[in-house]
Scaffold this motif. Structure first.
Motif, PDB file in Angstrom:
ATOM      1  N   LEU B 364      58.119  10.957  23.524  1.00  0.00           N
ATOM      2  CA  LEU B 364      56.791  11.276  24.054  1.00  0.00           C
ATOM      3  C   LEU B 364      55.867  11.732  22.925  1.00  0.00           C
ATOM      4  N   ASP B 365      56.436  12.491  21.984  1.00  0.00           N
ATOM      5  CA  ASP B 365      55.650  12.997  20.854  1.00  0.00           C
ATOM      6  C   ASP B 365      55.039  11.872  20.033  1.00  0.00           C
ATOM      7  N   ARG B 366      55.718  10.732  20.024  1.00  0.00           N
ATOM      8  CA  ARG B 366      55.249   9.588  19.229  1.00  0.00           C
ATOM      9  C   ARG B 366      54.025   8.914  19.838  1.00  0.00           C
ATOM     10  N   ILE B 367      53.755   9.244  21.114  1.00  0.00           N
ATOM     11  CA  ILE B 367      52.616   8.596  21.787  1.00  0.00           C
ATOM     12  C   ILE B 367      51.330   9.266  21.323  1.00  0.00           C
ATOM     13  N   ASP B 368      50.345   8.446  21.003  1.00  0.00           N
ATOM     14  CA  ASP B 368      49.056   8.961  20.548  1.00  0.00           C
ATOM     15  C   ASP B 368      48.451   9.893  21.592  1.00  0.00           C
ATOM     16  N   SER B 371      51.438  15.653  22.807  1.00  0.00           N
ATOM     17  CA  SER B 371      52.191  16.511  21.892  1.00  0.00           C
ATOM     18  C   SER B 371      53.062  17.492  22.648  1.00  0.00           C
ATOM     19  N   VAL B 372      54.287  17.597  22.200  1.00  0.00           N
ATOM     20  CA  VAL B 372      55.282  18.447  22.856  1.00  0.00           C
ATOM     21  C   VAL B 372      55.187  19.859  22.285  1.00  0.00           C
ATOM     22  N   HIS B 373      55.220  20.843  23.173  1.00  0.00           N
ATOM     23  CA  HIS B 373      55.182  22.252  22.733  1.00  0.00           C
ATOM     24  C   HIS B 373      56.501  22.616  22.069  1.00  0.00           C
ATOM     25  N   ASN B 380      66.563  21.682  28.427  1.00  0.00           N
ATOM     26  CA  ASN B 380      66.477  20.308  28.938  1.00  0.00           C
ATOM     27  C   ASN B 380      65.133  20.037  29.597  1.00  0.00           C
ATOM     28  N   GLU B 381      64.178  20.912  29.357  1.00  0.00           N
ATOM     29  CA  GLU B 381      62.874  20.763  29.980  1.00  0.00           C
ATOM     30  C   GLU B 381      61.842  21.218  28.964  1.00  0.00           C
ATOM     31  N   PHE B 382      60.721  20.521  28.912  1.00  0.00           N
ATOM     32  CA  PHE B 382      59.721  20.879  27.895  1.00  0.00           C
ATOM     33  C   PHE B 382      58.321  20.578  28.404  1.00  0.00           C
ATOM     34  N   VAL B 383      57.356  21.203  27.741  1.00  0.00           N
ATOM     35  CA  VAL B 383      55.952  21.032  28.109  1.00  0.00           C
ATOM     36  C   VAL B 383      55.327  20.048  27.138  1.00  0.00           C
ATOM     37  N   CYS B 384      54.559  19.080  27.660  1.00  0.00           N
ATOM     38  CA  CYS B 384      53.751  18.307  26.723  1.00  0.00           C
ATOM     39  C   CYS B 384      52.288  18.328  27.106  1.00  0.00           C
ATOM     40  N   ARG B 418      48.714  19.779  31.082  1.00  0.00           N
ATOM     41  CA  ARG B 418      50.099  20.026  30.663  1.00  0.00           C
ATOM     42  C   ARG B 418      51.100  19.524  31.700  1.00  0.00           C
ATOM     43  N   LEU B 419      52.115  18.857  31.198  1.00  0.00           N
ATOM     44  CA  LEU B 419      53.144  18.276  32.047  1.00  0.00           C
ATOM     45  C   LEU B 419      54.501  18.865  31.663  1.00  0.00           C
ATOM     46  N   LEU B 420      55.270  19.264  32.688  1.00  0.00           N
ATOM     47  CA  LEU B 420      56.618  19.804  32.456  1.00  0.00           C
ATOM     48  C   LEU B 420      57.625  18.693  32.755  1.00  0.00           C
ATOM     49  N   VAL B 421      58.384  18.290  31.733  1.00  0.00           N
ATOM     50  CA  VAL B 421      59.298  17.145  31.864  1.00  0.00           C
ATOM     51  C   VAL B 421      60.750  17.624  31.771  1.00  0.00           C
ATOM     52  N   ALA B 422      61.571  17.223  32.729  1.00  0.00           N
ATOM     53  CA  ALA B 422      62.985  17.614  32.729  1.00  0.00           C
ATOM     54  C   ALA B 422      63.872  16.393  32.535  1.00  0.00           C
TER      55      ALA B 422
END
Lengths: 489, 443
Positions: B364-368, B371-373, B380-384, B418-422
């Motif tokens: 996901l970080d690679r997408i223009d 950005s991942v927090h 196993n879960e993160f905010v982008c 902000r999106l929380l992805v698990a």
């Protein structure tokens, strides 16, 4: 039988975790990692299956034994309910899906179930609306007490007490106390029920509610219920119905028509969902119209276009009592059971539960003391006081029943009856099974006269004999020690 | 369809034994004026009809979506042996094991479950279960007020927002005051916490990993609480405990959590499992049932419910809690799950979850514009951060077959993008890659 931990062999595996298919490795610094592994069992899958199968064989259950545990409504749990709850369209459903788009457009089937169960329960109880959120009977009681508090607060009242009969389940006073109320115990009269003449002295402007089971834990219906409701309503109080015993009157009488304002039901009793060895249950709460605004967040509504939605924006709501929509898997089973029974089945359910209880009472009357000897509803209470005088207590009778392949009734409850045995056969037991229970009880009564020691030795057919409960509390061991801790000790 | 065995002849026989003329007669105690009329309910149906009806309703739910939604509730694999054990009627059609000799199966399982929870959390004693992670946290907070005789609770903003809402609701009529630590989309902000802790504080309530997925060593925050005589309560994600520092190692006094990830299906919110573990010295203030070891006259080991004088059926309004029915079968699922995966398997499941989340974050970080927090490590879960509203992206992802994460603005106003992805062990590299491409395609 050894513990699963005692069967552990270092290096053995019960489940193969697949190798990683991604090129990344999570960078978790040492400081954030646990320093010692969780010492879980190391066993094969067969060892796990055999261990728990063997444990299961050390249990009495509805499937294996008659289980006339009073006030618990241990009726048959139809098998198709399990299959229904396991349907992937329900079991895989993430509870946050309704919040991703459109308030529930992705979960229309599940919301329809919640909506229709609530509608059924409203019709059965005479309430205006139900919340399916509470997760067990006592949780429903607490929710009900919170709703009562919210109602009074909204009307500018700070009422402080809840009146509860001395025959009530322990959860009633505990729930009222946890919601912030003082509990006033009301005595039962010589007929085993609350007497308006006594209650009159207890009701005053501090009365937030009268909390009742009806029929009560003695299995008795109170004919004065409307008089009691009028008294409580006259001081601005509310009537709370503990639905633990709804199995007696479902389809025959509705708490709403009797004057109740708040109703909690136990789906794991009346609506045949399995008790699971102590849960999970479900304790939905219904309310009369004036309390609807206070129901927990969220509620399921049906829109004009026939779709279902979750309503979150409810300014007077008491908020969330559970994270989502209740014990949905349990609610599903109750829904399937209701659909199977239908209007007529529901009425026949209650009628047969009452028939079975009265049949047992009629046959046992010559052999045991009946402290409140009148027609009962779905359950009744015997006293073993005469047997106790001969040295055979309710406990000995219970253990004697175990040796005869019957799960004992509820013992020593309600506390107002000495040596109480509270018997609830439910509607799903056959006459043959009921007769076998009566025969066992008569034989035990005879042994109480002739050979009390035979009962003192019981049970002798179980994996263990009578266990020393005092020692369990005195030398508390509630966690199996780790190998090295045990070595140190 | 009902489940009543009597023949008409048997009914008559039974009525005769009772001395009643009819079934109607049995209800004589309910005066006619109090009887219900004909209920407005449909007629009963066959098992086949009900099954078809429910299959039809089940098909209306969007379970085809590949899940990247968590928020405390996760799509973990449930081994078949767990489900098979739970289906044994001897276990699921029993009730609370008050009759110990006839319930040794359930009682031994509870004792083993308590042991497994202690080993998982690094705590000394655990109860037989509570309803869910939220009610467990509420019970822990109340337990802390009883143990300290204080009434102020400090709530970290990383605690699940629904749980925080529940805590407020339950205590509305009680003398309990809450202080909420200001929201930080990162690990617990130490400098913000310290000023809230004082001599009136009963407990600080923490969560690890927190709602944003960050993991932390909160031992220093626990110390801060202890210095003012307060307790530390922590809600945990049990799968993460295969890897991360335990509440026991951090000095936490009461550990709780949601046990759904240990062998229970998501099932639209329940039934789940609340677990609770604490120090041995606090056991008398712990709510809920407990199974303990004892012996019979022959010296055989057996199990009984113990310390029941804490409970409602003995103590009534003086009980530590009103809980009666708990989540016994769900606790059994957790025990069977933990026994199957075992000591090594739990570490591996946790590592796999973390590795796959790391991979997803990388993709996901690679997408223009995405950005991942990375303010702290996540499990196993993160905010982008997205360049557009997260709610809209999630809508678009649904069209493409993904439950693509949880838009944080639902609970945290101001976090609209902000999106929380698990990610769990069930997601494959292909699914994660396709998900990243689907998201990229929407920007």
């Amino acid at each position: 039988m050894n513990l699963i931990f005692e069967k552990s062999t270092p290096g053995r595996r019960g489940f193969r975790v697949p190798p990683s298919d991604v090129p990344s490795r999570a960078e978790i610094p040492q400081a954030l990692r646990r320093t010692r592994d969780a010492e879980l069992p190391e066993v094969s899958e067969l060892e796990v299956v055999r261990h728990f199968t063997q444990l299961s064989q050390r249990n009495f259950s509805i499937d294996t034994h008659m289980y006339p545990l009073g006030s618990c409504t241990m009726k048959y749990n139809p098998r198709f309910l399990e299959d229904v709850a396991a349907l992937e369209g329900f079991s895989r459903l993430h509870p946050l899906l309704p919040q991703l788009r459109g308030g529930g457009i992705l979960t229309q089937g599940a919301l329809q179930v919640l909506y229709e169960v609530a509608q059924w329960l409203c019709e059965i109880t005479g309430m205006a609306q139900f919340s399916m959120q509470p997760l067990a009977g006592a949780h429903g009681e607490l929710t009900g007490a919170m709703l009562i508090a919210a109602y009074h607060r909204f009307h500018g009242n700070r009422k402080t007490t809840v009146i509860i009969p001395d025959s009530a389940h322990g959860t009633n006073p505990a729930s009222a106390a946890i919601a912030g109320y003082q509990v006033v115990a009301a005595p039962s009269n010589e007929r085993g029920v609350l007497d308006p003449a006594h209650v009159k002295d207890l009701v005053n402007d501090q009365t937030a509610a009268l909390m009742l089971t009806c029929p009560n834990t003695l299995g008795l219906f109170n004919r004065d219920i409307r008089t009691l409701a009028d008294m409580v309503h006259a001081v601005g109080g509310l009537m709370y119905y503990d639905g633990a015993n709804l199995n007696a009157i479902a389809g025959w009488a509705r708490p709403g028509d009797l004057g109740f304002d708040v109703v909690q039901l136990n789906l794991h009793k009346t609506f045949a969902t399995p008790h699971g060895g102590g849960g999970p249950g479900a304790g939905p709460v219904g309310v009369a119209e004036p309390l609807v605004p206070f129901l927990p967040t969220s509620v399921v509504v049906k829109r004009a276009d026939g779709t279902y939605a979750l309503e979150y924006d409810r300014k007077d709501s008491i908020g969330y009592v559970a994270p989502f929509y209740g014990n949905f898997g349990v609610i599903l089973k109750a829904y399937a059971y209701m659909l199977a029974l239908g209007r007529e089945g529901l009425k026949r359910m209650a009628e047969t539960a009452v028939l079975n209880a009265n049949y047992l009472l009629a046959r046992l009357r010559p052999h045991y003391k009946v402290p409140f000897d009148r027609r009962c509803m779905h359950e009744f209470v015997l006293s073993a006081a005469p047997q106790a005088k001969k040295g055979v207590k309710a406990l000995d009778i219970a253990k004697g029943l175990i040796d005869r392949g019957i799960h004992p009734p509820t013992m020593y409850f309600p506390g107002i009856v000495p040596e109480a045995l509270m018997i609830e056969p439910t509607e799903t037991e056959s006459k043959e099974t009921l007769d076998a229970f009566v025969d066992a009880m008569i034989e035990i009564a005879r042994l109480a006269d002739e050979d009390p020691d035979a009962l003192h030795r019981a049970p002798t057919t179980t994996p263990v004999g009578r266990l020393d409960e005092v020692a369990a509390a005195r030398r508390l061991d509630v966690c199996f020690p780790l190998p090295d801790d045990a070595a140190q000790a | 369809m009902d489940f009543i065995p009597h023949t008409d002849a048997q009914r008559r026989e039974m009525l005769e034994a009772i001395g009643a003329a009819s079934a109607e007669d049995l209800f004589a105690d309910i005066p006619p004026a109090m009887r219900a009329g004909e209920l407005n309910l449909p007629a009963g149906h066959s098992e086949i009809w009900v099954r078809n009806h429910l299959e039809h309703l089940a098909a209306k739910n969007a379970t085809h979506l590949t899940p990247f939604v968590g928020g405390g509730f996760y799509d973990h694999y449930v081994p078949s042996a767990v489900t098979a054990i739970l289906r044994r009627g001897e276990l699921y059609t029993a009730y609370t094991p008050y009759q110990a000799e006839a319930s040794q199966g359930t009682l031994q399982a509870i004792y083993e479950y308590q042991t497994a929870i202690c080993r998982l959390t690094g705590m000394e004693v655990a109860n037989a279960s509570l309803y869910d992670g939220g009610t467990a946290l509420y019970e822990a907070a109340m337990m802390a007020t009883r143990l300290t005789g204080r009434n102020k609770i400090v709530l970290d903003s990383g605690v699940n927002p629904i749980y925080r809402n529940m805590l407020h609701g339950y205590t509305r009529n009680l003398n309990v005051a809450f202080r909420e630590v200001p929201t930080a989309c990162g690990p617990t902000p130490r400098d913000q916490v310290e000023p809230f802790l004082d001599e009136e504080t009963a407990a600080i309530v923490l969560q690890n990993p927190n709602f944003f997925g960050f993991i932390d060593d909160l031992a220093d925050v626990v110390d801060m609480a202890h210095r003012v005589g307060a307790l530390a309560v922590m809600s945990c994600y049990p799968i993460s405990l295969g890897l991360v520092k335990t509440p026991g190692e951090m000095g936490v006094d009461i550990a709780t959590g949601e046990g759904q990830s240990l062998g229970l299906p998501l099932s639209f919110g329940g039934p789940y499992l609340g677990f609770m573990a604490t120090r041995k010295k606090f056991i008398r203030q712990m709510p809920g049932r407990l199974a303990g070891v004892t012996h019979d006259k022959e010296g055989r080991r057996g199990f009984v419910l113990t310390l029941q004088t804490r409970e409602q059926h003995i103590r009534r309004q003086g009980a530590t809690s009103n809980i009666c029915t708990n989540e016994a079968l769900c606790a059994l699922a957790a025990l069977v799950y933990l026994s199957l995966v075992g000591k090594e398997g739990l570490k591996e499941v946790a590592q796999l979850c973390a590795d796959k989340a790391a991979y997803a974050a990388q993709r996901l970080d690679r997408i223009d514009g995405v950005s991942v927090h990375r303010a702290a490590p996540f499990f196993n879960e993160f905010v982008c951060d997205l360049p557009v509203y997260a709610g809209e992206i999630v809508s678009g992802l649904i069209e493409k077959g993904y439950a693509g994460g949880f838009p944080l603005a639902q609970y945290y106003p101001g976090m609209e993008k902000r999106l929380l992805v698990a990610v769990t062990e069930k997601r494959t590299r292909e699914e994660i890659g396709a998900f990243a491409e689907a998201l990229e395609g929407l920007l």
